[in-house]
Design a protein around this motif. Structure first.
Motif, mmCIF file in Angstrom:
data_model
loop_
_atom_site.group_PDB
_atom_site.id
_atom_site.type_symbol
_atom_site.label_atom_id
_atom_site.label_comp_id
_atom_site.label_asym_id
_atom_site.label_seq_id
_atom_site.Cartn_x
_atom_site.Cartn_y
_atom_site.Cartn_z
ATOM 1 N N ILE A 177 0.420 -1.240 0.407
ATOM 2 C CA ILE A 177 0.052 0.272 0.278
ATOM 3 C C ILE A 177 0.729 1.059 0.286
ATOM 4 C CG2 ILE A 177 -1.146 1.777 1.116
ATOM 5 C CD1 ILE A 177 -2.739 -0.980 2.203
ATOM 6 N N SER A 178 2.233 1.068 0.722
ATOM 7 C CA SER A 178 3.429 2.666 0.842
ATOM 8 C C SER A 178 3.640 2.838 -0.355
ATOM 9 C CB SER A 178 4.135 2.433 1.790
ATOM 10 O OG SER A 178 3.086 2.252 3.532
ATOM 11 N N LEU A 179 4.072 1.732 -0.964
ATOM 12 C CA LEU A 179 4.702 2.203 -2.594
ATOM 13 C C LEU A 179 3.378 2.366 -3.517
ATOM 14 C CD1 LEU A 179 6.727 1.810 -3.810
ATOM 15 C CD2 LEU A 179 6.385 -1.011 -4.637
ATOM 16 N N ASN A 180 2.496 1.297 -4.065
ATOM 17 C CA ASN A 180 1.243 1.557 -4.838
ATOM 18 C C ASN A 180 0.351 2.840 -5.126
ATOM 19 O OD1 ASN A 180 2.672 -0.345 -6.191
ATOM 20 N ND2 ASN A 180 2.363 -1.804 -5.190
ATOM 21 N N THR A 181 0.708 3.139 -3.704
ATOM 22 C CA THR A 181 -0.835 4.289 -2.939
ATOM 23 C C THR A 181 -0.315 5.120 -2.172
ATOM 24 O OG1 THR A 181 -2.071 3.347 -1.230
ATOM 25 C CG2 THR A 181 -2.294 2.261 -3.129
ATOM 26 N N PRO A 182 -1.015 6.222 -2.235
ATOM 27 C CA PRO A 182 -1.072 7.821 -1.306
ATOM 28 C C PRO A 182 -1.470 7.186 -0.170
ATOM 29 C CG PRO A 182 -2.705 7.821 -2.965
ATOM 30 C CD PRO A 182 -1.881 7.027 -3.549
ATOM 31 N N HIS A 200 -3.524 9.284 -7.723
ATOM 32 C CA HIS A 200 -3.529 9.696 -6.998
ATOM 33 C C HIS A 200 -5.310 10.152 -7.340
ATOM 34 C CE1 HIS A 200 0.095 11.011 -5.081
ATOM 35 N NE2 HIS A 200 0.295 10.477 -6.278
ATOM 36 N N GLY A 201 -6.203 10.735 -6.251
ATOM 37 C CA GLY A 201 -7.534 10.503 -5.951
ATOM 38 C C GLY A 201 -8.509 9.972 -4.721
ATOM 39 N N ASN A 202 -9.794 10.142 -5.219
ATOM 40 C CA ASN A 202 -10.469 9.224 -3.636
ATOM 41 C C ASN A 202 -9.846 7.620 -4.292
ATOM 42 O OD1 ASN A 202 -12.289 11.614 -3.282
ATOM 43 N ND2 ASN A 202 -13.530 10.963 -4.869
ATOM 44 N N TYR A 203 -9.966 7.815 -2.734
ATOM 45 C CA TYR A 203 -9.550 5.923 -2.464
ATOM 46 C C TYR A 203 -10.489 5.481 -2.075
ATOM 47 C CZ TYR A 203 -5.047 5.396 -5.086
ATOM 48 O OH TYR A 203 -3.992 5.112 -5.716
ATOM 49 N N LEU A 204 -10.712 4.046 -2.190
ATOM 50 C CA LEU A 204 -12.509 3.205 -1.984
ATOM 51 C C LEU A 204 -11.709 2.341 -1.090
ATOM 52 C CD1 LEU A 204 -15.272 2.694 -1.006
ATOM 53 C CD2 LEU A 204 -15.467 1.408 -3.388
ATOM 54 N N LEU A 239 -7.112 -0.329 -3.600
ATOM 55 C CA LEU A 239 -6.154 -0.656 -3.086
ATOM 56 C C LEU A 239 -5.352 -0.922 -4.366
ATOM 57 C CD1 LEU A 239 -6.546 -1.203 0.353
ATOM 58 C CD2 LEU A 239 -5.007 1.160 -0.377
ATOM 59 N N LYS A 240 -6.312 -2.019 -4.671
ATOM 60 C CA LYS A 240 -5.965 -2.841 -5.908
ATOM 61 C C LYS A 240 -5.892 -2.386 -6.976
ATOM 62 C CE LYS A 240 -8.504 -6.485 -3.966
ATOM 63 N NZ LYS A 240 -8.223 -6.155 -2.481
ATOM 64 N N THR A 241 -5.845 -0.475 -7.192
ATOM 65 C CA THR A 241 -5.520 -0.058 -8.488
ATOM 66 C C THR A 241 -3.408 -0.461 -8.487
ATOM 67 O OG1 THR A 241 -7.274 1.559 -8.089
ATOM 68 C CG2 THR A 241 -5.234 2.323 -9.438
ATOM 69 N N LYS A 242 -3.382 -0.046 -9.990
ATOM 70 C CA LYS A 242 -2.712 -0.422 -10.058
ATOM 71 C C LYS A 242 -1.488 0.574 -10.650
ATOM 72 C CE LYS A 242 -1.980 -4.930 -10.474
ATOM 73 N NZ LYS A 242 -0.916 -5.740 -9.066
ATOM 74 N N GLY A 243 -0.001 0.873 -10.150
ATOM 75 C CA GLY A 243 0.268 2.870 -9.858
ATOM 76 C C GLY A 243 0.068 3.394 -8.891
#
Length: 167
Positions: free
Chosen positions: A70-75, A121-125, A114-118
């Motif tokens: 999560i830390s690597l692939n998301t904000p 940025h934006g709203n996270y569900l 959290l499963k979105t690749k890369g």
């Protein structure tokens, strides 16, 4: 390897809760799972309910830490990492997540997950059942405090200060 047997009692306080699990033998941290959908907008924090309560024995704590993927692939971040849950706390466990996105955009108007690749940025569900953090069960040492005139010993102070050893 001899290990002291310690019991961590866990109560499900929400029907949809998932009991923490070790992903692999020998792992230090157990995965924590969200028990409901929570939308986190850019620049906002949210409490993610885990749906469990714990009876942590005196002399131990539970540390809440980020999951590396999560830390690597998301904000998405855990702003107080590691968080500490003390032995006296008996209410529901929640994890604070922060969305450090700098814009409010989503793919096709849908929130990211959290499963979105890369690292988008934006709203996270955060979806029910997502692994959102890990917990480490740790022994606590209670020191005796001794007030002294000086803590300096000859040849022990490395000097410098916060940030002095470089980036």
């Amino acid at each position: 390897m001899d290990q002291e047997k310690v019991i961590l009692k866990i109560e499900k306080c929400r029907e949809e809760a998932v009991i923490p699990t070790f992903a692999n033998f020998g792992d230090a941290g157990m995965d924590l799972y969200s028990c409901k959908d929570v939308l986190i907008e850019p620049g906002r924090s949210a409490l993610i309910p885990i749906g469990i309560k714990m009876a942590i024995p005196v002399g131990y704590e539970v540390q809440i830490r980020p999951r590396s993927g999560i830390s690597l692939n998301t904000p998405i971040r855990i702003p107080n990492a590691p968080g500490t849950i003390d032995s006296g706390y008996r209410d529901e466990i929640n994890v604070i997540l922060y969305n450090c996105s700098f814009m409010n955009e989503s793919i096709d108007g849908e929130p990211l997950t959290l499963k979105t690749k890369g690292n988008k940025h934006g709203n996270y569900l955060i979806k029910k059942g997502d692994r959102v953090a890990q917990m480490v069960f740790a022994k606590v040492t209670y020191p005796e405090i001794e007030v002294v005139a000086s803590v300096q010993e000859e040849g022990v102070n490395r000097g410098g200060g916060f940030g002095s050893s470089g980036i």
